[in-house]
Design a protein around this motif. Structure first.
Motif, short mmCIF file in Angstrom:
data_model
loop_
_atom_site.label_atom_id
_atom_site.label_comp_id
_atom_site.label_asym_id
_atom_site.label_seq_id
_atom_site.Cartn_x
_atom_site.Cartn_y
_atom_site.Cartn_z
N GLY A 121 0.90 -1.20 0.02
CA GLY A 121 0.16 -0.05 0.03
C GLY A 121 0.79 1.45 -0.04
O GLY A 121 2.00 1.14 -0.23
N GLU A 122 0.30 2.33 0.43
CA GLU A 122 1.01 3.59 0.20
C GLU A 122 1.78 3.81 1.40
O GLU A 122 2.77 4.13 1.44
CB GLU A 122 0.02 4.78 -0.11
CG GLU A 122 -0.60 4.57 -1.54
CD GLU A 122 -1.69 5.59 -2.04
OE1 GLU A 122 -2.04 5.68 -3.09
OE2 GLU A 122 -1.84 6.37 -1.27
N GLY A 123 0.82 4.12 2.46
CA GLY A 123 1.57 4.17 3.96
C GLY A 123 0.35 4.34 4.97
O GLY A 123 -0.90 4.17 4.58
N PRO A 124 0.73 4.07 6.10
CA PRO A 124 0.04 3.79 7.24
C PRO A 124 -1.09 5.21 7.27
O PRO A 124 -0.57 6.34 7.54
CB PRO A 124 0.68 3.73 8.44
CG PRO A 124 2.10 3.74 8.29
CD PRO A 124 2.08 4.15 6.53
N GLY A 125 -2.20 4.96 7.87
CA GLY A 125 -3.19 5.90 8.30
C GLY A 125 -3.24 5.95 9.69
O GLY A 125 -2.34 5.52 10.81
N GLU A 128 -3.58 2.50 11.52
CA GLU A 128 -2.47 1.78 11.44
C GLU A 128 -1.38 2.30 12.46
O GLU A 128 -0.81 1.56 13.26
CB GLU A 128 -1.94 1.96 9.94
CG GLU A 128 -2.77 1.01 8.82
CD GLU A 128 -4.34 1.79 8.57
OE1 GLU A 128 -4.15 2.94 8.87
OE2 GLU A 128 -5.09 1.11 8.05
N PRO A 134 -0.42 -2.78 9.32
CA PRO A 134 -0.89 -1.75 8.04
C PRO A 134 -2.46 -2.31 7.54
O PRO A 134 -2.84 -3.50 8.22
CB PRO A 134 0.12 -2.74 6.98
CG PRO A 134 0.65 -3.63 7.27
CD PRO A 134 0.66 -3.48 9.07
N PHE A 135 -2.97 -1.45 7.21
CA PHE A 135 -4.51 -1.90 6.33
C PHE A 135 -5.28 -2.30 7.90
O PHE A 135 -5.79 -3.64 7.44
CB PHE A 135 -4.32 -2.92 5.45
CG PHE A 135 -4.01 -1.99 4.14
CD1 PHE A 135 -4.92 -1.23 3.47
CD2 PHE A 135 -2.85 -1.99 3.63
CE1 PHE A 135 -4.52 -0.55 2.30
CE2 PHE A 135 -2.34 -1.37 2.59
CZ PHE A 135 -3.45 -0.55 1.63
N ASN A 160 3.75 -1.60 3.17
CA ASN A 160 3.40 -0.20 2.55
C ASN A 160 4.68 0.39 2.08
O ASN A 160 5.79 -0.24 2.16
CB ASN A 160 3.01 0.87 3.70
CG ASN A 160 1.47 0.65 3.92
OD1 ASN A 160 0.68 0.63 3.00
ND2 ASN A 160 1.13 0.61 5.33
N HIS A 240 -6.87 1.92 -4.79
CA HIS A 240 -6.74 1.72 -3.39
C HIS A 240 -8.00 1.58 -2.84
O HIS A 240 -8.92 2.26 -2.99
CB HIS A 240 -5.95 3.04 -3.04
CG HIS A 240 -5.44 3.07 -1.43
ND1 HIS A 240 -6.26 2.86 -0.46
CD2 HIS A 240 -4.23 2.78 -1.09
CE1 HIS A 240 -5.46 2.74 0.74
NE2 HIS A 240 -4.09 2.67 0.28
N1 URA Z 1 -3.78 2.99 3.53
C1 URA Z 1 -2.49 2.32 3.01
O1 URA Z 1 -2.04 2.64 1.83
N2 URA Z 1 -1.89 1.39 3.87
C2 URA Z 1 -2.41 1.30 4.86
O2 URA Z 1 -1.65 0.56 5.69
C3 URA Z 1 -3.40 1.89 5.36
C4 URA Z 1 -4.22 2.70 4.50
#
Ligand code: URA
Length: 272
Positions: A121-125, A128, A134-135, A160, A240
């Motif tokens: 994925g892109e990065g933690p929100g 997370e 993650p996710f 991510n 996404h």
């Molecule tokens: N979106 C992401 O790209 N990664 C995550 O871990 C959570 C949301």
């Protein structure tokens, strides 16, 4: 309006939101939206440094700071012989600027350590960041439902492109992704997946070093190539899950991508 009609209307509305991934109408803890907004404004008022020049097949030109952070990430990642030590090396790494921009902890991975499919994925929100995996928020729940429907839930390793939450949930910059990339690459080397699923434009662009929109890349096969060219893997960009929550009509495209990928994952390897 009769009570029965009211109830049907409410059920229908709840079903609509559930389908869009909204499963709870409240959070466990209060959310300080003003603080989140302030963090976003602070992040916006500090424009990221100009992106490195990057085109498929071209060398990437980086600033000395980024180059030295990438070099120390490479050294730290190369020393890791398993996923546990990689997780520890990421948590101890000081070279990613995101670490000092309000993130609570490093978020590395979840899933099966020898999974045939790696999802990046892109990065933690925020969820997370709070839970360290993650996710795990709304988008993650939708991703899990899709994986389950495709029979993939026990066959994935999820990570991510960056390991710390970007302030205000902004998209990670190419520099932040470049600094974390040696760890992502080491995770690929240790898990040895058969293929990659790249969730979202920021993941697809960084992993494939392409400057195309996600809507044109999704559902197509690309080759991901390790930096030292030692490994190549089939990689498919897809929409996404957070985008799918905002645009439920696009869900069928992501579902189609997942089916195409599953079909290839389960296809017997042809003898060479
Ligand atoms: N979106 C992401 O790209 N990664 C995550 O871990 C959570 C949301």
């Amino acid at each position: 309006m009769s009570l029965a009609v009211d109830q049907r209307a409410v059920e229908s509305l709840l079903a609509f939101w559930a389908d869009a991934g909204v499963e709870a109408l409240y959070a466990d803890a209060p959310i300080d939206r003003l603080a989140e907004g302030a963090a976003m404004l602070r992040a916006k008022s500090q424009p990221p440094p100009p992106p490195p020049v990057s085109r498929p097949g071209m060398a990437v030109v980086r600033s000395p700071d980024v180059a030295s952070a990438v070099a120390s990430a490479k050294a730290a990642a190369a020393a890791c012989q398993d996923l546990e030590s990689l997780a520890a090396a990421i948590a101890a790494f000081e070279g990613c600027p995101l670490k000092s921009q309000g993130a609570k902890q490093a978020v590395f991975s979840r899933g099966v350590s020898n999974a045939p499919l790696m999802i990046i994925g892109e990065g933690p929100g925020a969820d997370e960041d709070a839970q360290g995996q993650p996710f795990v928020g709304r988008a993650g729940k939708l991703l899990d439902r899709m994986l389950q429907a495709a029979g993939l839930e026990d066959r994935v390793f999820i990570t991510n492109t960056v390991f710390w939450r970007p302030p205000g949930n902004r998209t990670p910059t190419p520099q932040e992704q470049a600094v974390c990339a040696p760890f992502v690459e080491r995770a690929i080397a240790l898990v040895k997946p058969k293929m990659l699923l790249l969730a979202g434009g920021a993941s697809a662009k960084a992993m494939l070093k392409r400057d195309e929109g996600i809507l044109s890349m999704r559902g197509r096969w690309f080759e991901w190539v390790a930096e030292d060219q030692s490994t190549e893997l089939p990689a498919m960009p897809t929409l996404h899950p957070a985008f799918l929550l905002r645009t439920p009509a696009q869900k069928k495209k992501a579902w189609q991508d997942l089916l195409t990928l599953t079909e290839r994952l389960d296809r017997p390897d042809r003898p060479h």
